[in-house]
Every structure is written in structure tokens, then in C-alpha cells.
Design an enzyme around this catalytic site. Structure first.
Site, short mmCIF file in Angstrom:
data_model
loop_
_atom_site.label_atom_id
_atom_site.label_comp_id
_atom_site.label_asym_id
_atom_site.label_seq_id
_atom_site.Cartn_x
_atom_site.Cartn_y
_atom_site.Cartn_z
CG ASN A 1 -1.91 -0.84 1.13
OD1 ASN A 1 -2.25 -1.69 -0.01
ND2 ASN A 1 -2.62 -1.41 2.34
CG HIS B 1 -1.55 -7.84 -1.66
ND1 HIS B 1 -2.77 -8.17 -2.32
CD2 HIS B 1 -1.96 -7.55 -0.27
CE1 HIS B 1 -3.93 -7.92 -1.57
NE2 HIS B 1 -3.50 -7.34 -0.34
N GLY C 1 -6.98 -12.37 -2.03
CA GLY C 1 -8.14 -11.36 -2.19
C GLY C 1 -9.32 -11.86 -1.78
CE LYS D 1 -6.73 -12.72 11.37
NZ LYS D 1 -5.80 -12.28 10.54
#
Length: 354
Positions: free
Chosen positions: A224, A275, A278, A353
Site C-alpha cells: 500500500n 499480494h 483477495g 491474529k
């Protein structure tokens, strides 16, 4: 689609119409010269999995708030024989998020200390991996990852720092001149901070698990950001450069990660590669669609028998493999267009996470 748009995809690779419409809108912005939709293209506040060039103007709102978000691949210095899933999972379950571990800022005033050494929520993660298969021995040797050593992949960005920069914009128009220069100065600091954040995060995790080894950074690529070449500004939103060496292509949790060697000529994709896989589903749809498929234990185990450590049940469902496109058609499209070759694959051991 107009002549400014190139779509990199394959017969088995699904792309939603909303994402294609968003890409069309980007291509019509003032100053935009070329737009590419990569195989992982999907809809967001702006299309993700895209790259575009603009002349004498930048569009920060299309990069978004997580400036410098990217993937860092590390050699942990920990031998595979020292891995014990039960002990590692137990240790990681002692923290709800990485912010629970105190962090010193070794960069002093050069980098902001807010959120340093954290990955954030959403699709960000830290994943311990082992080598699955090597396809290009020479390229893999250059990577510098010992075959009997555990790897660590960190997906994170500039966190609250990048968000502060984004909020200060307060508008969605192109910037040029002094306004562009001011933003890009902050943008470049966020890129530096995001890379440092991934380095600190890797060290924290290895240390928390009880090892004194210092992780070695092998690949670090933002996806990004804005790249400048004279008056041309290449914007990558969910896309990595193909001109900086090997590239990491992860799928959803529970799938293999691919190490790719970019081809020499990637001009058709504006020198960019995908990357990741998706998204396929909106986060709001995930729980209702798969709530009967998993219980509290099975959702923390993947099809590749790896473990998932996460204390946020909603996030577990939002980031389930079903919510993402299959990484294989994305990879196949890149191979079909001769944009890259596969160097090696990595198998997940534990995904953290939080």
C-alpha cells in the site's frame, strides 16, 4: 473497460463486478495514465489488488490509512526440531494481542512509538512456517533461509501512525505541488515505520516463545504505497513491486505461501505482482454462511493441520479460508502471463491474529 485498463486474470480466476467497476472509476480520474487489475482484485473502499500510474498528481485516499502495509518474511533462527505445537500455542494463548507485550523503541525519536510491535486486526497476521518444497534451488539459496529453520511471515503496516496521516487529509481529491510533497514526506516516514514495525514484531514473537535468536529479515515488501519516477506516480493498493527481488504470495490461513521470482519483463502489470488471494466475501456475511461448519475448536485448525491462535471469535469467522479466493487461480494467472515463476512453497504451522 477502456483502453487505460489491463486485467491480469485467468479462466478459473473469479473477479466480482463491483471491483471491476471500481477499477473503471479509478482509470477515469484526472491524470491517470494506466490502470491494472491483478488476479486478486476485489472491492473495498477502493479496489484492492490494483496498480495505476498518474502524471503530476497523487491520490492518497486510494492508498488508504494503512500506508506501508506489507509482508515481511523472516528466518527465525529457530530450528524446526525445536518446534512443539502444543507448547507454542499455549504460550501464544497467554496474550490476547501483541500490544500486551511491552516493547522498547530502539529508534528513539526517529519513529513514533504508537502501536510499535503490533500487527492489528482485519487480515493482518503473524504466521510461523516451514519449507514445503523447493522448485528453484539457485534462487532459494539466494534467499538465505536454512532448510531446517522455521520461517515467520508478518503482515502488518504503519498502524495508528498511518491512520493519523490519512485522517488529516480529510478529502478525496488528487494532490499536486506542495500538498503532494507534504503528504509524500509523511508517507515515506510511514513506509519506514511499517518496515520497522514488522522487524520489532518478529523479534517480540520469537522472544516471547523463549528463544534468544534474532530473526533475520529476508524479504520485506509494502503493498500500500506510492512510488515516484519523475512526474509519474505509481500507486499500489494491494500490489507489490516486481523490481525488488523475490516476492511473497500468501493465501488465506491454512494455505501454502509461495515464494515467487519475478520475470524480467513485467511492464504489462506496471511492474507489479499480487499480494495475496483477495477477499471473496464481505466480513458481515462470513458468520452466517459458515457458522454451522465450525465449532470453537475446529475453527482454530486448518485443512493443512496448522493451528490458529486468535481470541476474537468474530475475527476468526471473518478471516476464515472460505472468505477468500483460492490462491491457486491467482498464482496460475501470474504464471500464465509470464510475470513470475515459483521458487518455493512454505507450509503454515501456527497463525497468530491479534
Amino acid at each position: 473497460m477502456n483502453e487505460k485498463i489491463t486485467i491480469i486474470s485467468g479462466e478459473k480466476n473469479w473477479m466480482e463486478s463491483t471491483a471491476l467497476s471500481q477499477l473503471e472509476g479509478v482509470s477515469r480520474l484526472d491524470g491517470v495514465t494506466k490502470t491494472v487489475g491483478l488476479p486478486d482484485l476485489h472491492a473495498g473502499k477502493s479496489p484492492v489488488g490494483m496498480v495505476f500510474t498518474a502524471e503530476n498528481v497523487i491520490y492518497p485516499h486510494l492508498i488508504g490509512n494503512d500506508i506501508g502495509c506489507g509482508m515481511g518474511l523472516f528466518a527465525t533462527g529457530v530450528e524446526l526440531g525445536k518446534y512443539t505445537e502444543k507448547r507454542w500455542v499455549s504460550r501464544l494463548n497467554h496474550i490476547r494481542e501483541l500490544g500486551d507485550i511491552e516493547t522498547e523503541n530502539p529508534y528513539d525519536e526517529e519513529s513514533p512509538i504508537r502501536d510499535l510491535g503490533t500487527i492489528g486486526s482485519g487480515n493482518h497476521f503473524a504466521e510461523f512456517q516451514r519449507i514445503e518444497e523447493i522448485f528453484d534451488e539457485a534462487a532459494f539459496a539466494e534467499l538465505g533461509l536454512p532448510t531446517k529453520e522455521i520461517a515467520l511471515l508478518i503482515h502488518s503496516g504503519s498502524r495508528g501512525y498511518g491512520n493519523d496521516i490519512f485522517k488529516a487529509l480529510n478529502y478525496e481529491i488528487g494532490l499536486s505541488g506542495e500538498n503532494a510533497a507534504h503528504y509524500l514526506s509523511q508517507h515515506d516516514n510511514a513506509l519506514k515505520w511499517a518496515k520497522r514495525n514488522r522487524i520489532i514484531t518478529a523479534g517480540k514473537l520469537v522472544d516471547w516463545l523463549g528463544f534468544s535468536a534474532t530473526p533475520k529479515l529476508l524479504i520485506d515488501l509494502p503493498h500500500n504505497y506510492i512510488e515516484r519516477q519523475g512526474d509519474i506516480y505509481t500507486h499500489r493498493k494491494g500490489a507489490v513491486t516486481s523490481k525488488a527481488g523475490l516476492v511473497v504470495l500468501p493465501g488465506s490461513r491454512g494455505s501454502l505461501t509461495y515464494i515467487l521470482k519475478p520475470a524480467e519483463n513485467t511492464s504489462i502489470s506496471l511492474d507489479s505482482l499480487s499480494h495475496g488471494a483477495g477477499r471473496k466475501w464481505a466480513r458481515s456475511l462470513c458468520f452466517s454462511r459458515i457458522k454451522n461448519k465450525y465449532d470453537r475448536d475446529s475453527i482454530r485448525r486448518t485443512s493443512l493441520k496448522s493451528a490458529v491462535v486468535c481470541h476474537d471469535t468474530n475475527l476468526l469467522f471473518q478471516e476464515a479460508p472460505e472468505a477468500y479466493k483460492n490462491i491457486k487461480p491467482v498464482l496460475d494467472a501470474l504464471l500464465e502471463y509470464n510475470l513470475a515463476t515459483v521458487v518455493a512453497t512454505l507450509r503454515p504451522l501456527i497463525t497468530f491474529k491479534g
